[in-house]
Write an enzyme that holds these catalytic residues in place. Structure first.
Site, PDB file in Angstrom:
ATOM      1  N   ARG A 166      30.924  35.851  42.361  1.00  0.00           N
ATOM      2  CA  ARG A 166      31.879  35.917  41.249  1.00  0.00           C
ATOM      3  C   ARG A 166      31.907  34.597  40.476  1.00  0.00           C
ATOM      4  NH1 ARG A 166      37.825  37.776  42.616  1.00  0.00           N
ATOM      5  NH2 ARG A 166      37.975  35.620  43.347  1.00  0.00           N
ATOM      6  N   LYS A 225      36.982  34.344  36.341  1.00  0.00           N
ATOM      7  CA  LYS A 225      38.060  33.518  36.886  1.00  0.00           C
ATOM      8  C   LYS A 225      37.982  32.144  36.223  1.00  0.00           C
ATOM      9  CE  LYS A 225      40.317  32.868  41.368  1.00  0.00           C
ATOM     10  NZ  LYS A 225      41.632  33.314  40.959  1.00  0.00           N
ATOM     11  N   GLU A 249      46.773  44.368  35.562  1.00  0.00           N
ATOM     12  CA  GLU A 249      46.950  43.667  36.843  1.00  0.00           C
ATOM     13  C   GLU A 249      48.110  42.704  36.727  1.00  0.00           C
ATOM     14  OE1 GLU A 249      43.845  40.969  38.092  1.00  0.00           O
ATOM     15  OE2 GLU A 249      43.407  40.365  36.048  1.00  0.00           O
TER      16      GLU A 249
HETATM   17  N1  PLP Z   1      43.482  38.889  39.680  1.00  0.00           N
HETATM   18  C1  PLP Z   1      43.669  37.624  39.295  1.00  0.00           C
HETATM   19  C2  PLP Z   1      44.030  37.375  37.885  1.00  0.00           C
HETATM   20  C3  PLP Z   1      43.505  36.581  40.224  1.00  0.00           C
HETATM   21  O1  PLP Z   1      43.686  35.317  39.868  1.00  0.00           O
HETATM   22  C4  PLP Z   1      43.161  36.876  41.549  1.00  0.00           C
HETATM   23  C5  PLP Z   1      42.959  35.809  42.522  1.00  0.00           C
HETATM   24  O2  PLP Z   1      41.883  35.396  42.819  1.00  0.00           O
HETATM   25  C6  PLP Z   1      42.990  38.213  41.896  1.00  0.00           C
HETATM   26  C7  PLP Z   1      43.153  39.189  40.942  1.00  0.00           C
HETATM   27  C8  PLP Z   1      42.607  38.602  43.286  1.00  0.00           C
HETATM   28  O3  PLP Z   1      41.256  38.347  43.547  1.00  0.00           O
HETATM   29  P1  PLP Z   1      40.748  38.068  45.020  1.00  0.00           P
HETATM   30  O4  PLP Z   1      41.186  39.215  45.837  1.00  0.00           O
HETATM   31  O5  PLP Z   1      39.281  37.987  44.895  1.00  0.00           O
HETATM   32  O6  PLP Z   1      41.375  36.806  45.446  1.00  0.00           O
HETATM   33  C1  COI Z   2      43.724  33.459  44.630  1.00  0.00           C
HETATM   34  O1  COI Z   2      44.264  34.480  45.047  1.00  0.00           O
HETATM   35  O2  COI Z   2      42.870  32.842  45.282  1.00  0.00           O
HETATM   36  C2  COI Z   2      44.053  32.924  43.337  1.00  0.00           C
HETATM   37  O3  COI Z   2      43.253  32.209  42.836  1.00  0.00           O
HETATM   38  C3  COI Z   2      45.309  33.322  42.713  1.00  0.00           C
HETATM   39  C4  COI Z   2      46.095  32.188  42.132  1.00  0.00           C
HETATM   40  C5  COI Z   2      46.448  31.110  43.085  1.00  0.00           C
HETATM   41  C6  COI Z   2      45.496  31.691  40.862  1.00  0.00           C
END
Ligand code: PLP
Ligand code: COI
Length: 339
Positions: free
Chosen positions: A80, A183, A219
């Site tokens: 990612r 991200k 989301e």
């Molecule tokens: N959506 C957003 C906007 C986020 O910042 C995050 C955090 O990383 C997620 C979703 C969840 O992603 P993940 O499950 O890969 O941490």
């Molecule tokens: C995460 O879940 O790792 C995130 O990056 C979410 C937040 C702290 C920005």
């Protein structure tokens, strides 16, 4: 780390011993470097400072009952990060270099990995910055990849207790075909006004609707959204949300416990039909939603009145945590043991 209260850690920055850095110069990535400094010395015209050339990741390492440290799906975070870097024209770090850096930074800061009993974890924060000086709007020619770690507790103060989120149509975190799937720091800057407003009104987060039509659920600020109706796990497909690794994992777990999974646009009206709703992400894990308040239409969707977590959220949470901490076998090959 005698003086850390492991089971009451906030989701915040605590200084650890080392960070790991790698520079991209003259068209190639260099060797991993170890630093004990928390400070970066960068050019004032670096593109990360002016034009938002910055991307980050978030993943966690867990100490098991067996004393082993497990890191969750780091290959997914590596991929990612590549996608995010490609999305804002930054150099892409090879997956194996990313994984090597994760292993290294965990080993170097092993004493900060919270003990099993605490339920806390070591949060790993990789980032890439455009370092090269530019004044015209164009990509930098030099980049820094850096990883630091910090021991953390739950992202939301309520932890695994349900909390309220709100809908406010006046704000978007990303454009319909913008950077929402990456991200990148700019998305989070764009979410701060709405996020702070939500907090002032007592909400854990904003639940964003799709930025084009405001007809579909997108989301939350820092996490994906899913709902449960009967035996179905429902989660939005959208061109403006981050592909969450936690959500992807929960989808697999949902299937293994006999749920049907639907990943598709989720109309706003469907919120009224869900039995359970939650946010999910690395930091949030599963954060159940007790109630969604639509502040524009003065409407509420209630999923939990008495602080109880719904049975499916509970089951998914228990299963995910058991794999992450090594309490249960890992049939999917999600965890890497750091030795
Ligand atoms: N959506 C957003 C906007 C986020 O910042 C995050 C955090 O990383 C997620 C979703 C969840 O992603 P993940 O499950 O890969 O941490
Ligand atoms: C995460 O879940 O790792 C995130 O990056 C979410 C937040 C702290 C920005």
């Amino acid at each position: 780390m005698e003086n850390l209260n492991w089971s009451a850690l906030p989701f915040g920055y605590i200084k650890t011993d080392y960070n790991v850095r790698c520079y991209y110069r003259n068209g190639q990535w260099g060797e991993l470097e170890v630093s004990s400094s928390e400070i970066l010395n960068i050019h004032m015209a670096a593109t990360c400072l002016h034009y938002g050339q910055e991307s980050f990741e978030g993943l966690k390492a867990f100490k098991g009952k067996d004393g082993k440290i497990r890191v969750f799906r780091m290959d997914e975070n590596a991929k990612r990060l590549q996608s995010s870097c490609g999305g804002i024209k930054m150099a892409e770090l090879p997956v194996d270099r990313f994984e090597e850096a994760v292993r290294k930074v965990i080993r170097l800061n092993e004493r900060f990995v919270p003990p099993y009993e605490s339920g806390s974890a070591l949060y790993i924060r990789p980032l890439v910055l455009g370092l090269g000086a530019q004044v015209g709007v164009k990509p930098a020619d030099e980049y820094l990849f850096l990883i630091f770690v910090t021991p953390v507790g739950p992202y939301f103060k309520t932890g695994f207790k349900p909390s309220k989120v709100c809908i406010m149509r006046a704000y978007d975190r990303a454009a319909p075909h913008g950077t929402g799937t990456y991200k990148v720091g700019g998305n989070y800057a764009a979410s701060l006004v709405a996020g702070e407003k939500a907090k002032e009104h007592g909400y854990a987060a904003v639940l964003y609707l799709d930025p084009k039509e405001k007809k579909y659920v997108d989301e939350c600020g820092p996490a994906n959204f899913f709902g449960i109706r009967g035996k179905t796990y429902i989660t939005p497909a959208s061109t403006s949300i981050l592909p969450s690794i936690t959500n992807k994992s929960l989808i697999q777990l949902a299937e293994t416990i006999g749920l049907t999974v639907e990943r598709r646009p989720v109309p706003y009206e469907e919120l009224a039909t869900l039995d359970e709703a939650a946010e999910c992400g690395t930091a949030a894990v599963i954060a159940p939603i007790s109630q969604i308040d639509d502040l524009d239409e003065n409407k509420s969707f209630v999923y939990s009145k008495d602080g109880q977590v719904g049975p499916i959220c509970n089951q998914l949470y228990t299963k995910l945590r058991a794999i992450q901490y090594g309490d249960e076998p890992d049939p999917f090959g999600w965890v890497t043991i750091i030795d």
